[in-house]
Design an enzyme around this catalytic site. Structure first.
Site, PDB file in Angstrom:
ATOM      1  N   LEU A  66      -1.781   7.262  11.841  1.00 53.12           N
ATOM      2  CA  LEU A  66      -1.915   5.810  11.832  1.00 53.12           C
ATOM      3  C   LEU A  66      -0.588   5.076  11.726  1.00 53.12           C
ATOM      4  CD1 LEU A  66      -5.134   5.194   9.714  1.00 53.12           C
ATOM      5  CD2 LEU A  66      -4.894   5.364  12.191  1.00 53.12           C
ATOM      6  N   TYR A 161       2.021  -0.570  -4.078  1.00 55.71           N
ATOM      7  CA  TYR A 161       0.710  -0.137  -3.609  1.00 55.71           C
ATOM      8  C   TYR A 161      -0.324  -1.238  -3.831  1.00 55.71           C
ATOM      9  CZ  TYR A 161      -3.713   2.437  -3.532  1.00 55.71           C
ATOM     10  OH  TYR A 161      -4.995   2.849  -3.264  1.00 55.71           O
TER      11      TYR A 161
END
Length: 255
Positions: A66, A161
């Site tokens: 990806l 994150y």
């Protein structure tokens, strides 16, 4: 789930954990599932499991990184040639890395998280909606597997994150707004889990397996099946019901 029988679902990050379990559930419900991951052999091994081989649906493994747009676009071309459409996209793939504090974080680690958690997700979403609209699919569904980190920042240097997962939440609402403006019935949802006992922590702490084990043994964590059940709950809703976000965490999790 009857209305999804025979329809096409894309699941990213399908080799292990949540993605693999979603693939299994969809195949058992009679769906045509495209599972993608870098480690495509693990998806092929799912295809060989007896309960999957005997199920009503099917699972097509595709190798896809990806972080590489050309691989994502090639995957969608293969889907177009094989099935002609996508009815459902589960953006499950996501990564976190250590050494990503905001004060001393590694730039390449930041970039990899952005590419998988945000950019790759957006490309898969864009291409899925494009295929839906080409085929006049007005009841399709996009589901982002996000994180409780979109709502709070866990201790230990995971702010970047959390930033990517906050973006996922904003992107889901932005997509919903754009689809409503376009008079589309395609629905958008996020599932934001707390701690799940999957490969996530093993990969995150690959150089410190004891820490990975400690984190998932603090309390009874969620299982991949719990998240797959939440996905099914979204899909079972009537067309006039649009579930936008499900926050789900272990009962004992304190943060």
């Amino acid at each position: 789930m009857q209305r999804w029988v025979g329809r096409v679902a894309l699941v990213t990050g399908a080799s292990v954990g949540i993605g693999a379990e979603i693939c299994r559930v969809f195949v058992k419900h009679g769906m045509k599932v495209v599972g993608c991951a870098r480690d495509v052999d693990k998806i092929r091994s799912i295809c060989e499991q007896e309960d999957i081989k005997s199920a009503k649906g099917s699972l097509m493994p595709i190798k896809c990184d990806l972080t590489k747009e050309n691989e994502i676009l090639s995957m969608f071309e293969e889907i177009r040639k094989t099935y002609g459409c996508v009815d459902l996209c589960i953006n499950n793939a996501g990564i976190s890395e250590i050494n990503t504090t905001l004060l001393e974080g590694d730039t390449d680690s930041w970039r990899r998280m952005l590419e998988v958690n945000v950019i790759g997700l957006c490309i898969c979403t864009r291409e899925s909606v494009k295929l839906m609209r080409e085929n006049n699919i007005n009841d399709g569904q996009i589901i982002h597997i996000s994180s409780m980190s979109a709502y709070r920042i866990a201790p230990g240097g995971f702010a970047f994150y959390s930033g990517t997962k906050s973006m996922v939440k904003a992107l889901a609402e932005g997509l919903r707004n754009e689809l409503r403006a376009a008079k589309s019935g395609i629905r958008v949802a996020c599932i934001s889990p707390g701690m799940v006992d999957t490969e996530f922590h093993k990969r995150l702490f690959k150089d410190n397996p004891e820490e990975a084990k400690r984190r998932v043994s603090q309390f009874t964590c969620l299982k991949a099946e719990d998240i797959a059940r939440a996905v099914v709950n979204i899909l079972e809703m009537q067309p006039h019901v649009d579930i936008n976000d499900i926050l789900i965490r272990p009962t004992e999790q304190p943060f």
